[in-house]
Design an enzyme around this catalytic site. Structure first.
Site, short mmCIF file in Angstrom:
data_model
loop_
_atom_site.label_atom_id
_atom_site.label_comp_id
_atom_site.label_asym_id
_atom_site.label_seq_id
_atom_site.Cartn_x
_atom_site.Cartn_y
_atom_site.Cartn_z
CE LYS A 54 -60.66 10.19 4.01
NZ LYS A 54 -61.25 10.69 2.78
CB SER A 64 -61.14 12.90 -6.57
OG SER A 64 -60.96 13.02 -5.56
CB ALA A 70 -59.74 20.83 0.26
#
Length: 371
Positions: free
Chosen positions: A96, A162, A274
């Site tokens: 990340k 996305s 999420a």
């Protein structure tokens, strides 16, 4: 990014800073701090594991309070990407990146191009895409100076934002939780609270409405709330959803909202969203289980965007990505089944599956290297 303006250092002890070695993955492989004075770029790239393949993870652009907060976030997020890839059965590792600063104030093409050169300097060990604060259009700009990007705009040959496929994965994980909790894989007639109406939460709210759910939602952004009022008028905007009278709580903003104290106020029977790193501490999973709350681990539910990136990298079509994201329903169901069978929490069941895959990869790597 000229050598004279770029200052790069590597974190000497990421393991001790984060306070754990994460079992089968060992310590973080690389943690790079970069500052480019010419563009104003300040970034941290964390590569947690490449046991399964090159580290893949988005780039978050966020106004952190300080560099320590940014480092803590990127370490948690990169570890989560390793787990996300392993849970989904993907042949990529976890990484990340974060860019420090307010994207509305400092984001420029020059800064994004400088960041692209930083990514390129890692030689493909890290592949990135969009995240909070970065769009597919931003990825197009980053891609001017590196080959190692995914989720460009469709016009630039990528698979696009996305958010929609991440939302699709969360929706199917939620269906699995509904089957476990109520005996039917649908949210029809259920009251769902969506926290965060950004690139994932917005699309999740839309899918839930289409499935027949009653949707409550919250967001700190006036712009996000107004978008929902205009385009999804059946969504009820509220101040808070974490402790609202809902059957499903879907955290889709930033992580850490569920602590031992806030968990006690949750009235939902299912938690599935999420947001990365939803639990403030691992023991919160035990608190949820003790209250009879079914929690789908975030790195299982939110794997849709990563799956999209992998399919794009493999040259697959959009419909293939969608089909593979739908498999999150089966993955979540398997984890819930193992949790019930073994008398453990879903978090422990998911961790056991991920750890087994990483240990197998580590053993294969050692065997291949002759160790």
């Amino acid at each position: 990014m000229s050598q004279s303006s770029l200052h790069v250092t590597e974190e000497p002890a990421a393991e001790s800073i984060f306070g754990r070695s994460d079992g089968p993955t060992g310590s973080y492989e690389r943690v790079i701090h970069a500052h480019d004075r010419a563009s104003g770029l300040k970034a941290i790239v964390a590569i947690h594991s490449t046991l399964l393949g090159p580290a893949l993870g988005g780039t978050r652009f966020y106004p952190y309070a300080n560099e320590a907060a940014a480092l803590a976030d990127v370490l948690r997020l990169s570890r989560g990407m390793t787990f996300k890839a392993a849970a989904a059965g993907l042949e990529v590792g976890g990484g990340k990146a974060v860019i420090l600063g307010d994207p509305d104030a400092i984001k420029t093409p020059k800064l994004l191009e400088a960041y692209g050169r930083l990514v390129e300097s890692l030689g493909g060990m890290f592949i990135t895409g969009g995240d909070v604060g970065t769009t597919s259009e931003d990825v197009d700009v980053i891609g001017r100076t590196t080959h190692h990007v995914l989720t460009r705009t469709r016009g630039s040959g990528g698979s696009g934002d996305s958010g929609p496929l991440t939302a699709l994965g969360v929706f199917h994980a939620m269906r699995a939780a509904a089957l476990h909790a109520w005996g039917e894989p649908t949210l029809a007639g259920r009251r769902v609270g969506v926290e965060g109406l950004g690139k994932v939460g917005y699309h999740l709210a839309s899918r839930l409405l289409a499935d027949g759910a009653e949707v409550l939602a919250s967001d700190i952004s006036d712009k996000a709330r107004e978008r929902v009022r205009t385009t999804l008028p059946d969504v009820t905007i509220v101040e808070r959803v974490l402790d609202a009278d809902v059957e499903v709580y879907a955290p889709c903003a930033l992580g850490g909202t569920i602590s031992t104290s806030s968990a006690a106020t949750i009235r939902a029977r299912v938690v599935c969203g999420a947001a990365n790193n939803q639990l403030a501490t691992p023991d919160v999973g035990d608190v949820l289980a003790a209250q009879g709350i079914t929690w789908i681990p975030d790195y299982v539910a939110s794997g849709g965007g990563l799956i999209q990136g992998v399919v794009e990298r493999e040259g697959g079509a959009a419909d293939e990505a969608g089909r593979r994201v739908e498999n999150i329903f089966e993955t979540a169901g398997t984890i819930l089944g193992l949790a019930s069978q073994d008398g453990i929490t879903p978090g422990s069941a998911a961790y056991n599956l991920v750890s087994a895959r990483l240990r197998a990869a580590a053993a294969t790597s050692c065997s291949r290297d002759g160790r």
